[in-house]
Design an enzyme around this catalytic site. Sequence first.
Site, short mmCIF file in Angstrom:
data_model
loop_
_atom_site.label_atom_id
_atom_site.label_comp_id
_atom_site.label_asym_id
_atom_site.label_seq_id
_atom_site.Cartn_x
_atom_site.Cartn_y
_atom_site.Cartn_z
N ASN A 131 0.86 -1.18 0.00
CA ASN A 131 0.00 0.00 0.00
C ASN A 131 0.90 1.23 0.00
O ASN A 131 1.48 1.59 1.03
CB ASN A 131 -0.89 -0.02 1.24
CG ASN A 131 -1.85 1.15 1.29
OD1 ASN A 131 -1.82 2.03 0.42
ND2 ASN A 131 -2.71 1.17 2.30
N HIS B 250 -12.89 2.04 0.49
CA HIS B 250 -12.80 0.97 1.50
C HIS B 250 -13.37 -0.34 0.97
O HIS B 250 -13.75 -1.22 1.75
CB HIS B 250 -13.58 1.31 2.79
CG HIS B 250 -12.92 2.32 3.67
ND1 HIS B 250 -13.64 3.12 4.52
CD2 HIS B 250 -11.62 2.64 3.87
CE1 HIS B 250 -12.81 3.90 5.19
NE2 HIS B 250 -11.58 3.62 4.80
N HIS C 16 -17.08 0.11 8.67
CA HIS C 16 -15.62 0.24 8.75
C HIS C 16 -15.36 1.60 9.37
O HIS C 16 -15.43 2.64 8.71
CB HIS C 16 -15.01 0.15 7.35
CG HIS C 16 -13.52 0.37 7.33
ND1 HIS C 16 -12.63 -0.60 6.94
CD2 HIS C 16 -12.78 1.45 7.65
CE1 HIS C 16 -11.39 -0.12 7.03
NE2 HIS C 16 -11.47 1.13 7.46
N GLY D 102 -12.63 3.59 11.27
CA GLY D 102 -11.26 3.78 11.74
C GLY D 102 -10.97 5.25 11.63
O GLY D 102 -11.85 6.07 11.85
N ASN D 103 -9.75 5.58 11.26
CA ASN D 103 -9.44 6.99 11.06
C ASN D 103 -10.27 7.51 9.88
O ASN D 103 -10.94 8.52 9.98
CB ASN D 103 -7.94 7.13 10.83
CG ASN D 103 -7.52 8.56 10.90
OD1 ASN D 103 -8.16 9.37 11.59
ND2 ASN D 103 -6.50 8.91 10.17
N ARG E 239 -11.76 14.18 8.71
CA ARG E 239 -12.60 14.53 7.55
C ARG E 239 -14.03 14.78 8.01
O ARG E 239 -14.53 14.07 8.89
CB ARG E 239 -12.64 13.39 6.54
CG ARG E 239 -11.33 13.13 5.83
CD ARG E 239 -11.57 12.10 4.72
NE ARG E 239 -10.34 11.47 4.32
CZ ARG E 239 -10.19 10.16 4.14
NH1 ARG E 239 -11.21 9.32 4.37
NH2 ARG E 239 -9.04 9.67 3.77
N ASP F 90 -7.81 11.32 17.02
CA ASP F 90 -7.76 9.93 17.51
C ASP F 90 -8.87 9.71 18.52
O ASP F 90 -8.95 10.40 19.54
CB ASP F 90 -6.39 9.67 18.13
CG ASP F 90 -6.17 8.18 18.36
OD1 ASP F 90 -7.02 7.55 19.03
OD2 ASP F 90 -5.16 7.66 17.88
N GLY G 34 -10.20 0.36 13.30
CA GLY G 34 -9.70 0.81 14.61
C GLY G 34 -10.76 1.10 15.67
O GLY G 34 -10.73 0.55 16.76
N GLY H 150 -14.19 0.61 15.34
CA GLY H 150 -15.18 -0.48 15.36
C GLY H 150 -14.70 -1.69 16.12
O GLY H 150 -15.47 -2.33 16.85
N GLU H 151 -13.43 -2.01 15.99
CA GLU H 151 -12.90 -3.22 16.65
C GLU H 151 -12.57 -2.98 18.12
O GLU H 151 -12.61 -3.90 18.92
CB GLU H 151 -11.62 -3.69 15.93
CG GLU H 151 -11.90 -4.29 14.56
CD GLU H 151 -10.63 -4.46 13.73
OE1 GLU H 151 -9.55 -4.69 14.31
OE2 GLU H 151 -10.72 -4.37 12.49
N ASN H 152 -12.22 -1.71 18.45
CA ASN H 152 -11.68 -1.47 19.80
C ASN H 152 -12.53 -0.65 20.75
O ASN H 152 -12.32 -0.71 21.96
CB ASN H 152 -10.31 -0.76 19.68
CG ASN H 152 -9.31 -1.64 18.95
OD1 ASN H 152 -9.00 -2.73 19.41
ND2 ASN H 152 -8.83 -1.17 17.82
#
Length: 392
Positions: free
Chosen positions: A7, A177, A202, A204-205, A235, A277, A325, A327-329
């Site tokens: 990437n 995404h 999804h 995350g950032n 954003r 963050d 990030g 969603g999972e945490n």
Amino acid sequence: MKILSVNAGSSSLKFTLLELPEEKVIISGNFEKIGLPDSFYSVKYNGKKDRKETLLKDHTDAVKILLEELKNYKVIKSYDEIDGIGHRLVHGGDKYTESVIINEDVLKTVESLVPLAPIHNPANLIGVRSFMEVLPNTPMVAVFDTAFHQTMKEEEFLYALPYEWYQKYGVRRYGFHGTSHRFIANKMKEILGEDKKIISCHIGNGASLCAIKNGKSIATSMGFTPNAGVIMGSRCGDIDVGLLPYVISQTGKKFDEVMNDLNKKSGVLGITGISSDMRDVEEGFNNKDPRCVTAMNMYANKIVDYIVSYNAKLEGADYIVFTAGVGENSDVMRDMIISRLNFMGVKLDSEKNSTRGIKGIISTEDSTIKVCVLPTDEELMIAKDTYDLINK
Ligand code: AMP
């Protein structure tokens, strides 16, 4: 087979070397600040992370060091052992509905799409060309962020704008995404044995939602650019474009500066003035900082807007999946979102939700829509596409 998943951004290059079909990560790393005097890279191997400061003149420099390091870490003896390289490419326009083997035609087409993604596509292409320069005979595959959403109907991807803007200039929703949402669609099918109606979140950032039916994207929240839909780290997501000339006239800023503000100084960073963050914003929220409280509420509200809308588009979703990030945490954010859906019978099992590192179902037995946490893996998706295409 050893597949390298890459990437490349404008000043960075992330890589993961995987063994396929075993789906095992061998080594991964990240080159940062390429082209700047304080460039560096890090390599993760065997649970250990090494950080190395070195001058990375350009992406080709990074690629050469990357390949040397694969030998230094003794994961390969010669470059021939790399069977294929999969590249994340942001924009495939309406030209690519799936991943493809990279050849000169593909490079030309991606180049022709640069006006649609003026920052991302050139950076991605630099990554591809740097690898081609060093490994000219290794097969390479392009995996597009937009491809998964090409199944959206015209009524879903069109904006209510003069139709010729779409016909002549390709002004429409593309969505991004896609690799992550496709990973979620495939993984859910693998787990459940059949396609279910899924709202993939999804967050995350960067953040986007996707409504998935029969394994296909039918709607997604990002648009012509990735700065649309829900609120993100920095954003703004959906806004009224009418505010732009007003902000320009009031601030004296140039159009490009305002666009930069919308992408880099908005979202939760803009609202809180503290951080992009969510960990920092959550801390402020716990300490009752008013702007952090507002930001968290706005963030959850906007996601709920899309979940409710996608539930209707899917004529009743079976699953809401949290990934990336936040969603999972973030059990706090998941709770804020799902508690707003209690009115329609969607309920979280608070014990499961607050279990650290939870994967799987976090809703109650009687929840009308099942809710789960599923870590995304875009690198694996890229590697799998590469493996499949080079073995075809
Ligand atoms: P990603 O873009 O998927 O890598 O997600 C990165 C973002 O996830 C970070 O910027 C944080 O906002 C968020 N994040 C990561 N861990 C946590 C956590 N434990 N709680 C809340 N947010 C988190």
